[in-house]
Design an enzyme around this catalytic site. Structure first.
Site, PDB file in Angstrom:
ATOM      1  N   HIS A 164       0.354   1.502  -2.540  1.00 19.72           N
ATOM      2  CA  HIS A 164       0.470   1.335  -1.092  1.00 19.72           C
ATOM      3  C   HIS A 164       1.545   2.247  -0.507  1.00 19.72           C
ATOM      4  O   HIS A 164       1.391   2.770   0.597  1.00 19.72           O
ATOM      5  CB  HIS A 164       0.787  -0.131  -0.784  1.00 19.72           C
ATOM      6  CG  HIS A 164       0.757  -0.475   0.668  1.00 19.72           C
ATOM      7  ND1 HIS A 164      -0.414  -0.625   1.373  1.00 19.72           N
ATOM      8  CD2 HIS A 164       1.759  -0.687   1.559  1.00 19.72           C
ATOM      9  CE1 HIS A 164      -0.135  -0.925   2.626  1.00 19.72           C
ATOM     10  NE2 HIS A 164       1.175  -0.969   2.767  1.00 19.72           N
ATOM     11  N   HIS A 186      -4.551  -3.520   6.767  1.00 23.05           N
ATOM     12  CA  HIS A 186      -3.927  -4.781   6.356  1.00 23.05           C
ATOM     13  C   HIS A 186      -5.015  -5.637   5.731  1.00 23.05           C
ATOM     14  O   HIS A 186      -5.247  -6.780   6.137  1.00 23.05           O
ATOM     15  CB  HIS A 186      -3.252  -5.471   7.543  1.00 23.05           C
ATOM     16  CG  HIS A 186      -1.835  -5.860   7.251  1.00 23.05           C
ATOM     17  ND1 HIS A 186      -1.302  -7.080   7.568  1.00 23.05           N
ATOM     18  CD2 HIS A 186      -0.834  -5.182   6.630  1.00 23.05           C
ATOM     19  CE1 HIS A 186      -0.044  -7.133   7.180  1.00 23.05           C
ATOM     20  NE2 HIS A 186       0.267  -5.993   6.608  1.00 23.05           N
TER      21      HIS A 186
END
Length: 740
Positions: free
Chosen positions: A41, A87
């Site tokens: 990430h 998200h």
């Protein structure tokens, strides 16, 4: 016993590399920092080498990839900052808070560039809305987006939503934000010299979101629900206060740089800021304002609590920063400073709890060239012979498509969003692109004679069939949507949502998708100025692996000269309806909603894009809009030509009379999603000039029929009536999806 490094998302090789480069074993706090900052990430270790394929420069580009957002010039007075981020994992575990904090995070990315956020968009993917769990996720995500965006006062002006089985346990929630900056007033996440203070402002710090970056970088299993504490909890009213205090801070010239606190929390923000500044950083963790008692240095460093920003300021400006924080009822405290030793140091009550080279936790994170292999399914799905498909009844096909969750109106979603707050939205959701004016009368006071257009696109099904051609396809469609309102592209931001890159088949999808997108962007000379990569969108349950379709999401940002634009809706009775573009090619049903809904297949090859003709069509559309030669424009995409025509007539009170002379199969003619085609309506008397301009560009036109006063659609082929329906009946099916 599970090795401790695995609990932080690190592999054995990565841990051994850390020990070797560090010359010792990291302590618990340091291991947490590595786990977060070396996560997929944060580090992009599987995609970094591929992202270099994208064009990132251009005459309008002020800031390309590498900062919190990209920045382009709108005109001599206004710059635009924009970015899209994912998200996904948090939104599956906790839909409301996962989606809400996704909105909050992207707003702060824009804010950290010194920009006032003025528009949001979202791109959503869910499983088919047939079971209680999927409906719960769907409703929670939409509610989370609307709650945060509406409360913070930034309009959600557009987006897209698709449903497919592969997203059932891996929904995609991608949030986009755009902000405005007075020309020349951009900020970056960096300091100018050692000794500058790091001032933390915003909400207090809690235990929510710890290990969020690590969670977002791993696949899901049957223990997904246990990761609920990793999901952050946001407060849009704090975010609103944070926006306004940052605008005041900028107005008073109190800081030299800014960084929002997102993934990896204070550890991530401070180390990234130090790395970009080519300096070191010292943190004093006992000074961090806390909302929970007994928090450890590990928790303080890695908490991903929302609504927090890290400011770089001169020591003499700190007093005023504290005054403003108090005035806006926010926490504000000096939590560190920049140093000249290029080390990341964290202290707690005078004790050194972490000491690491900044470069080791940031730019020296591993970069992988993972194995790549064409998936076995490719040959099978591309072997479809469309001529073998039975010809379904036209009326039956139309009604089934209008009921499809991917075709039906998304009004039930976007009406939950406040898309008019700020009063700058001039073309509302539901069309090809959103259109905004720039007229802002508070900090910063800005105005432009140009309009902004925003288009959001993604088509995982097309990329599943052919990642390279699918990558070109979605870039072309995003830019075509801008052209349909009369806008030319300034830049692109993308969010690359893929499965597990450690599987060679997924890596092959990622490589080819990026190559296709990059080749199209280079051809159209449109830079990619920001973006995000979301991998490991995979769930393993009962030994069954479910990867999502390769799903890059593209937001194209464009500008319109003057104030003239068109929408997709028909405007006048008796106006003529034309199809223009690349019309001599063989049409294809590959990847279409039609063969999925009617024949239950995701098959065929992607209808390839002729980039030269696509560019010609975009230029023609922009000229037609600017000249006032057309009344409306709408691109042919999901559902095909007949769906596009009905979308143009729904809500207008008009009807449509279509007269065709074609030898093509009607299913292929009406439901193909082949690119480089647009429906335009033309006032009587203007048709010759429109046809001449289209022909001059090397494109084709076809007169389809005309807009009628009577609210019905009639379709004739060689003078034989093949369909006649009341618009009211069709629109009712389209507007009232059965799954809500």
């Amino acid at each position: 016993m599970v090795e401790i490094y695995k609990l932080h998302g690190l592999t054995k090789d990565e841990y051994e590399s850390i020990v070797r480069k560090l010359g010792r074993e990291p302590n618990h706090v340091e291991l947490g920092v590595f786990g977060a900052l070396w996560s997929e990430h944060c580090s992009y270790k599987s995609s970094k080498r591929l992202l270099k394929l994208f064009p990132t420069q251009g005459e309008r580009v002020v800031q390309g990839p590498g900062e919190n957002a990209g920045v382009v010039k709108l005109d001599d007075e206004v710059w635009l900052a924009f970015k899209i981020e994912s998200h996904n994992h948090p939104s599956f575990i906790e839909p409301f808070n996962g989606a809400a904090t996704g909105v909050g995070g992207i707003i702060r990315d824009i804010l950290s560039m010194g920009a006032r956020p003025i528009a949001l968009m979202d791109s959503l993917r869910f499983g088919l809305p047939l079971d209680a769990k999927t409906r719960y996720i769907l409703k929670g995500v939409v509610k989370g987006i609307s709650h945060y965006g509406n409360s913070v006062g930034v309009p959600t002006v557009g987006g897209e939503t698709f449903f497919e089985e592969c997203y059932k346990t891996n929904p995609l929630v991608n949030a986009f934000c755009l902000g405005i900056i007075p020309a020349g007033k951009m900020y970056r996440a960096r300091g100018t010299r050692a000794g500058l203070m790091l001032f933390l402002i915003g909400s207090s710090t809690g235990r929510d979101g710890i290990h969020g970056a690590v969670m977002a970088s791993g696949e899901f299993g049957e223990d997904a629900e246990s990761k609920r504490p990793n999901v952050q909890v946001g407060d849009p009213y704090f975010e609103k206060k944070l926006i306004e205090v940052i605008m005041r801070i900028i107005d008073e010239d109190l800081v030299v740089g800014m960084q929002d606190l997102g993934a990896a929390g204070l550890a991530g923000a401070s180390s990234e800021l130090a790395n970009k500044s080519k300096m070191g950083v010292e943190l004093y963790l006992e000074r961090v304002p806390l909302r929970e008692t007994g928090m450890t240095p590990y928790e303080i460093l890695l908490s991903e609590s929302q609504e927090r920003m890290l400011l770089v300021a001169e020591e003499e400006k700190v007093g005023r920063l504290k005054e403003l924080a108090k005035e806006f009822h926010l926490e504000g405290e000096v939590v560190g400073r920049l140093t000249d030793d290029k080390l990341f140091k964290a202290y707690y009550n005078g004790e050194l709890v972490a000491e690491l080279p900044v470069s080791l936790i940031t730019e020296d994170s591993p970069v992988y060239q993972r194995p790549s292999k064409e998936p076995e399914y490719i040959k099978k799905v591309r072997s479809l012979n469309e001529d073998d498909l039975p010809l379904n009844d036209l009326r039956d096909s139309l009604y089934k498509l209008l009921k499809s969750p991917n075709v039906c109106s998304k009004e039930w979603i976007y009406t939950q969003y406040d898309y008019q707050v700020g009063t700058n939205t001039v073309l509302v959701p539901g069309g090809d692109s959103a259109v905004l004016r720039v007229k802002w009368v508070v900090h910063p006071e800005l105005k432009s004679e140009k309009l902004i257009a925003l288009s959001c696109e993604g088509n995982g099904r097309m990329l599943f069939l052919n990642p390279y051609e699918g990558g070109k396809y979605i870039i072309a469609e995003a830019l075509r949507n801008l052209a349909c309102v009369g806008a030319e592209a300034l830049g692109i931001t993308d969010c690359l949502n893929f499965g597990n890159p450690e599987r060679p088949e997924v890596m092959w999808q990622l490589e080819n998708a990026i190559k296709g997108m990059a080749d199209a962007c280079k051809f159209f000379e449109v830079p990619v100025v920001s973006g995000n990569v979301s991998l490991y969108n995979e769930t393993v349950e009962r030994q069954e692996i479910r990867n999502i379709y390769p799903t890059p999401i593209v937001v194209a940002v464009g500008s319109l000269e003057g104030k003239h634009f068109v929408s997709h809706s028909f405007k006048e009775a008796d106006s003529l309806v034309f199809l223009i573009g690349d019309l001599r090619r063989k049409l294809s049903l590959g990847g279409s909603e039609y063969i999925k809904v009617i024949h239950g297949l995701v098959a065929g090859d992607v209808p390839w894009v002729d980039l030269k003709k696509e560019r010609a069509l975009q230029k023609v559309l922009v000229k037609l809009v600017r000249d006032g030669s057309i009344l409306s424009a709408h691109d042919v995409s999901t559902g095909g030509l007949l769906i596009a025509l009905l979308e143009c007539v729904f809500g207008t009170g008009f009807g449509l009379e279509i007269n065709l002379y074609t030898e093509e199969r009607l299913d292929r003619f009406f439901f193909s999603e082949s690119p480089t085609r647009a429906v335009v309506s033309v006032e009587k008397g203007m048709e010759e000039s429109v046809k001449a301009l289209v022909e001059e560009a090397g494109l084709d036109w076809m007169l389809l029929g005309k807009v009628k006063e009577e609210p019905e659609i009639s379709i004739s082929v060689y003078e034989e009536l093949v369909l006649k329906e009341r618009i009211e009946d069709l629109e009712k099916v389209w507007r009232e999806p059965s799954f809500i």
